[in-house]
Design a protein around this motif. Sequence first.
Motif, short mmCIF file in Angstrom:
data_model
loop_
_atom_site.label_atom_id
_atom_site.label_comp_id
_atom_site.label_asym_id
_atom_site.label_seq_id
_atom_site.Cartn_x
_atom_site.Cartn_y
_atom_site.Cartn_z
N GLU A 319 -3.38 -59.29 -13.00
CA GLU A 319 -2.47 -60.45 -13.08
C GLU A 319 -1.86 -60.56 -14.47
OE1 GLU A 319 -1.34 -62.21 -10.75
OE2 GLU A 319 -2.62 -61.49 -9.12
N GLN A 320 -2.59 -60.16 -15.48
CA GLN A 320 -2.03 -60.17 -16.84
C GLN A 320 -0.88 -59.16 -16.94
OE1 GLN A 320 -5.88 -59.45 -18.91
NE2 GLN A 320 -5.42 -61.34 -20.01
N TYR A 321 -1.09 -57.97 -16.35
CA TYR A 321 -0.02 -56.98 -16.34
C TYR A 321 1.17 -57.47 -15.50
CZ TYR A 321 -2.58 -53.22 -18.69
OH TYR A 321 -3.22 -52.45 -19.63
N ALA A 322 0.89 -58.14 -14.38
CA ALA A 322 1.97 -58.65 -13.54
C ALA A 322 2.81 -59.67 -14.29
CB ALA A 322 1.40 -59.25 -12.26
N GLN A 323 2.16 -60.47 -15.11
CA GLN A 323 2.91 -61.44 -15.91
C GLN A 323 3.79 -60.74 -16.93
OE1 GLN A 323 0.10 -64.25 -17.59
NE2 GLN A 323 -0.77 -64.74 -15.58
N ALA A 324 3.28 -59.68 -17.53
CA ALA A 324 4.09 -58.90 -18.47
C ALA A 324 5.26 -58.25 -17.75
CB ALA A 324 3.22 -57.85 -19.16
N ALA A 325 5.02 -57.76 -16.54
CA ALA A 325 6.08 -57.12 -15.77
C ALA A 325 7.19 -58.11 -15.41
CB ALA A 325 5.50 -56.50 -14.49
N ALA A 326 6.80 -59.35 -15.16
CA ALA A 326 7.78 -60.38 -14.78
C ALA A 326 8.75 -60.69 -15.92
CB ALA A 326 7.06 -61.65 -14.33
N GLN A 327 8.37 -60.35 -17.13
CA GLN A 327 9.24 -60.60 -18.28
C GLN A 327 10.27 -59.50 -18.49
OE1 GLN A 327 8.78 -63.62 -19.75
NE2 GLN A 327 7.19 -63.81 -18.15
N LEU A 328 10.13 -58.39 -17.78
CA LEU A 328 11.04 -57.27 -17.95
C LEU A 328 12.31 -57.46 -17.14
CD1 LEU A 328 8.48 -54.32 -17.70
CD2 LEU A 328 9.37 -55.40 -19.78
N SER A 329 13.38 -56.92 -17.63
CA SER A 329 14.66 -56.98 -16.93
C SER A 329 14.96 -55.63 -16.29
CB SER A 329 15.78 -57.34 -17.91
OG SER A 329 17.03 -57.34 -17.27
N ASP A 330 15.29 -55.64 -15.00
CA ASP A 330 15.68 -54.43 -14.26
C ASP A 330 14.58 -53.38 -14.21
OD1 ASP A 330 18.19 -55.44 -13.66
OD2 ASP A 330 19.08 -54.68 -15.50
N VAL A 331 13.32 -53.83 -14.20
CA VAL A 331 12.18 -52.95 -14.00
C VAL A 331 11.33 -53.55 -12.87
CG1 VAL A 331 10.12 -51.87 -15.00
CG2 VAL A 331 12.15 -52.26 -16.42
N TYR A 332 10.99 -52.73 -11.88
CA TYR A 332 10.30 -53.22 -10.69
C TYR A 332 9.10 -52.32 -10.38
CZ TYR A 332 14.92 -55.29 -10.35
OH TYR A 332 16.10 -55.95 -10.64
N PHE A 333 8.02 -52.95 -9.95
CA PHE A 333 6.79 -52.23 -9.65
C PHE A 333 6.46 -52.40 -8.16
CE2 PHE A 333 6.73 -53.29 -14.08
CZ PHE A 333 6.23 -52.17 -14.70
N VAL A 334 6.11 -51.30 -7.51
CA VAL A 334 5.84 -51.34 -6.07
C VAL A 334 4.85 -50.24 -5.71
CG1 VAL A 334 7.73 -49.79 -5.41
CG2 VAL A 334 6.96 -51.57 -3.80
N GLY A 335 4.14 -50.44 -4.60
CA GLY A 335 3.19 -49.43 -4.14
C GLY A 335 1.76 -49.76 -4.51
#
Length: 361
Positions: A319-335
Amino acid sequence: MFDYLIVGAGLAGCTLAERLANERGAQVLLVEKRSHIAGNAYDCYDDKGVLIHRYGAHLFHTNDRDVFLYLSRFTDWHHYLHRVLTWVDGQLLPFPINLDTLNQLYSLSLTADTMREFLNSRREQREAVNSEDVIVSQVGRELYEKFFDRYTRKQWGIPASDLEPEVCARIPVRFNRDGRYFADTYQGIPKQGYTRMVERMIDHPKIKLMLNTDFAEIKDVIPFRRLIFTGPIDEYFGYALGRLPYRSLRFEFEQVHQEYFQPACVVNYPNEFDFTRIIEIKHATGQRCPVTTIVREYPAGEGEPYYPVPARKNRERYEQYAQAAAQLSDVYFVGRLGQYRYLNMDQVVREALNLYERLGP
């Protein structure tokens, strides 16, 4: 300039590449560090001509009609209903536990009603805080130890009491003689294999594929507008918040000069053996040939990441990584690795299709 750089040519990455190229005319660069497409679903023929699943059995099953119809654009299906046997007390028993399992194991003649009474006399009243609680509260301590305890320790490297309850909650107890492992509406294997299916998915002039390519080596060289990352999310961030644990597998293949080695595609070994199961994929593919190939699966703590470990502390770190990912622009994580979730193949495709819908023009 590519519209999308997609890291990982497994089911998630290839689903997104196909949709973006075919429906939106996007220029897509698909990057894969391995020497092949299809991710862990990759299949190929060995030197005896047996079609093998290189990274363990991949058996498609889903209740998601849209996912099934989507994949059916790229393959016909070999109808197959998966059945699993488990080696317990010197016997091959149906698994998940059903009426036949208990009657064979204990030399009984239970009915559906008396099976309920039998289990009610053995199960423990527990709140389902972890996976051990789930099983013991359903079938009791003895059956838990025979079918689940050692298998779980081998598979995950930790006891079931340390795993989230949904891990073992996915395995039903059936009060009938239904020996199917899955009860989903749609079940089968791509007739020409997963690799051929995925080849058709990404056969498009706007999709460029680069195999044997590490994302880290090309990310600052090749221009792109948006990034879709299907690898481990902690790896993307350079493990800045600590490593997320994964379980790996070691596969030991053996060619056997007989038509079949065992009576089912998968036989589990929840006991003193180092391996967790033996797979004979010919049962699932329907291939007819005079020889067969089996593979023993040995779980490992190091190596290629296959399974996120579904424990509470790991979820909190993700969840900490997911929060960091949410701050990125035009970068998406899946799988499975990008979302740190134990996803089946149909769920991976569903997550990819959902992301496609969210991406917008």
